[in-house]
Design an enzyme around this catalytic site. Structure first.
Site, short mmCIF file in Angstrom:
data_model
loop_
_atom_site.label_atom_id
_atom_site.label_comp_id
_atom_site.label_asym_id
_atom_site.label_seq_id
_atom_site.Cartn_x
_atom_site.Cartn_y
_atom_site.Cartn_z
N GLY A 117 6.80 -2.18 3.19
CA GLY A 117 6.63 -2.67 4.55
C GLY A 117 7.07 -4.12 4.65
N ASP A 127 2.09 1.77 9.77
CA ASP A 127 1.91 0.94 10.97
C ASP A 127 3.11 0.99 11.92
OD1 ASP A 127 -0.42 0.15 9.67
OD2 ASP A 127 0.52 -1.62 8.80
N GLY A 141 0.83 -1.21 0.00
CA GLY A 141 0.00 0.00 0.00
C GLY A 141 0.86 1.25 0.00
O1 F6P Z 1 -0.26 -1.57 6.30
C1 F6P Z 1 -0.91 -0.36 6.09
C2 F6P Z 1 -2.40 -0.53 6.21
O2 F6P Z 1 -3.01 0.73 6.03
C3 F6P Z 1 -2.87 -1.18 7.50
O3 F6P Z 1 -2.84 -0.30 8.60
C4 F6P Z 1 -4.24 -1.67 7.12
O4 F6P Z 1 -4.62 -2.78 7.91
C5 F6P Z 1 -4.04 -2.10 5.69
O5 F6P Z 1 -2.90 -1.41 5.20
C6 F6P Z 1 -5.21 -1.80 4.79
O6 F6P Z 1 -4.97 -2.36 3.54
P1 F6P Z 1 -5.79 -1.99 2.24
O7 F6P Z 1 -5.27 -0.68 1.74
O8 F6P Z 1 -5.51 -3.11 1.32
O9 F6P Z 1 -7.22 -1.87 2.63
#
Ligand code: F6P
Length: 359
Positions: free
Chosen positions: A114, A139, A10
């Protein structure tokens, strides 16, 4: 030298600052820098490699998102393909990726990501790709660095949201529950909860007892503080219970956490009879302009990554270590998520302030 940048997983505020720092540091050494679009998809799926010179990275330090695009489906070792019958399965396309990387004439890869991206980069390093990693995640759960970039911005956004909840909670004598991101680490919830003067903070590292949470709310009521702010990390779980999933995502992708805030809110309403409202702050925490702290960290990480390449120091991640940027072997980072230590100063601070951690 020809170096390539890949941003995996992400996005996070500060990504563009890293890209600019890498591109300019490379340019000043007389090297050529390229960006792989959408994780590794720009090498695996389409002709997606773009030159990154001073022109292309001008004026992007303060911009959120990433000019290269992001993908959290593009693990080359577990690439998701869809069969004609619609079913998805994983295939290993890492050899193809290594071949494409070599055919492009790249001498080094800067992988910004990450824990998932670091694990991929480590496997690519073991397959012979000279790689240097930069820790990216809101995170803050990557070990080997005191901070990852993006975290400070997410915490600022979350703290501002908690501040705003205070006035409406107080006007209505309500309990406001705010669910924050962070996956299985409580850094965002604890840091913003402390800064925003939350009354209860629930983090994955400390399984909570809902009775204790309600005791805290009742005690505040008895003391004339008829509203409460409850901060819940998305990975928080009750004693003896499991984290709550919003979505099971199947092959090649991590499951998506979410829903614990609503569960906690319902339980508080049932047990205390108070009016409760829930806010899931969601992707607001990943968006927008990076804070000064994140921009600077991103610029420091990006330039440090290029210095590591110049020294031919590969298979490492650059990480914040006090006043300096260290080079940490990937083997010491991968598969070792960094959680909030229970004996840390930040946990002691919360307890000394009288904040309930639900235990
Ligand atoms: O790792 C970053 C993060 O924003 C987390 O805090 C969250 O659980 C996840 O990615 C959300 O992922 P996505 O963008 O796939 O919904």
């Amino acid at each position: 030298m020809r170096i390539a940048i890949s941003t995996g997983g992400g996005d996070a505020p500060g990504l563009n600052a890293v890209i600019r720092a890498v591109a300019l540091s490379a340019h000043h050494r007389g090297w050529r820098c390229y960006g792989i679009l959408r994780g590794y998809d720009g090498l695996l799926c389409f002709d997606g490699v773009v030159p990154l010179g001073p022109e292309q990275v001008r004026g992007i330090t303060h911009l959120g998102g990433t000019i290269l695009g992001a993908s959290n489906r593009g693990n080359p070792f577990r690439y998701v393909v869809r069969d004609p019958d619609g079913r998805e399965r994983e295939v290993d396309r890492s050899d193809e990726l290594v071949a494409a990387f070599q055919a492009s004439g790249f001498d080094a890869l800067v992988s910004i990501g990450g824990d998932g991206s670091l694990a991929i980069a480590y496997e690519l390093w073991n397959k012979g790709i000279p790689v240097v990693c930069v820790p990216k995640t809101i995170d803050n759960d990557v070990s080997g660095t005191l901070r990852s970039f993006g975290f400070d911005t997410a915490v600022s956004t979350a703290t501002e949201a908690i501040d705003k909840l205070h006035s409406t909670a107080e006007s209505h004598d309500r309990v406001m529950v705010i669910e924050l991101m962070g996956r299985y680490a409580g850094w965002i919830a604890l840091t913003s909860g402390l800064s925003g003067s939350a009354d209860v903070i629930l983090i994955p590292e400390i399984p909570f007892d809902i009775a204790k949470v309600c005791d805290k709310i009742r005690a505040r009521d008895a003391a004339g503080r008829r509203f409460s702010i409850v901060v819940v990390a998305e990975g928080a779980r009750p004693l003896g219970g499991e984290a709550v999933m919003a979505e099971r995502r199947g092959p090649g992708r991590a499951d998506r956490l979410g829903g614990i805030g609503g569960q906690v809110a319902r339980a508080i309403q049932e047990r205390t009879g108070k009016e409760v409202r829930t806010l899931v702050l969601g992707h607001l925490q990943r968006g927008g302009t990076p804070t000064t702290y994140d921009r600077l960290l991103a610029l420091r990480f990006g330039t440090a990554a290029v210095r590591a390449i110049a020294d031919r120091c590969f298979g490492v991640m650059v990480g914040l270590a006090g006043p300096t940027i260290a080079r940490v072997p990937l083997a010491e980072v991968v598969g070792r998520p960094k959680n909030v230590p229970l004996d840390s100063d930040i946990v002691a601070t919360a307890r000394d302030l009288g904040i309930s951690l639900g235990d």
